[in-house]
Design an enzyme around this catalytic site. Sequence first.
Site, short mmCIF file in Angstrom:
data_model
loop_
_atom_site.label_atom_id
_atom_site.label_comp_id
_atom_site.label_asym_id
_atom_site.label_seq_id
_atom_site.Cartn_x
_atom_site.Cartn_y
_atom_site.Cartn_z
N CYS A 63 26.10 42.32 65.18
CA CYS A 63 25.85 41.09 65.94
C CYS A 63 27.15 40.33 66.23
CB CYS A 63 24.88 40.21 65.14
SG CYS A 63 24.65 38.57 65.82
N CYS A 77 27.15 36.64 65.16
CA CYS A 77 27.25 36.56 63.69
C CYS A 77 28.70 36.66 63.26
CB CYS A 77 26.44 37.69 63.03
SG CYS A 77 24.68 37.66 63.39
#
Length: 147
Positions: free
Chosen positions: A68, A71
């Site tokens: 991600c 993230c």
Amino acid sequence: MKITRLLCVAGVMLLMASCGNKRAAGNDDTTSVERPATESAIHTPHADTADSVKNELPTIIDFSATWCGPCKMIAPYVHELQQTHSDIVNFSFVDIDENPELADRYGVQAVPTFILLDADGKEVERATGANPDAIDDLIDTAKDISL
């Protein structure tokens, strides 16, 4: 200037949508390169159940994934908050690919998702996306409930 800001916001939204869709599509690509410890999710065993999170401080659980992009972008900020606010709130980090049951239990649909639990392990508030202001709001709420 407004166009640049709009393009940046649109780019972040696309990244957030792709992270949510990648998990929903069942992509199990865990062959990605490991991130350094300062940027990676820390997997704390006490985050496995809400019952075991019980303690004197609220807890923010950071649900993320190694694939991600948002993230990875927000991780350094979250780790800085972990160090500067350790007297107010505990942080737990959960990789949704390594612990999908916990992500399902908390209804995590996209990453990153941050869930604030009170000292009894009950959900108080959540924020989705790589939004520093939303995470700061969780910290403020944690201050309020820990008084």
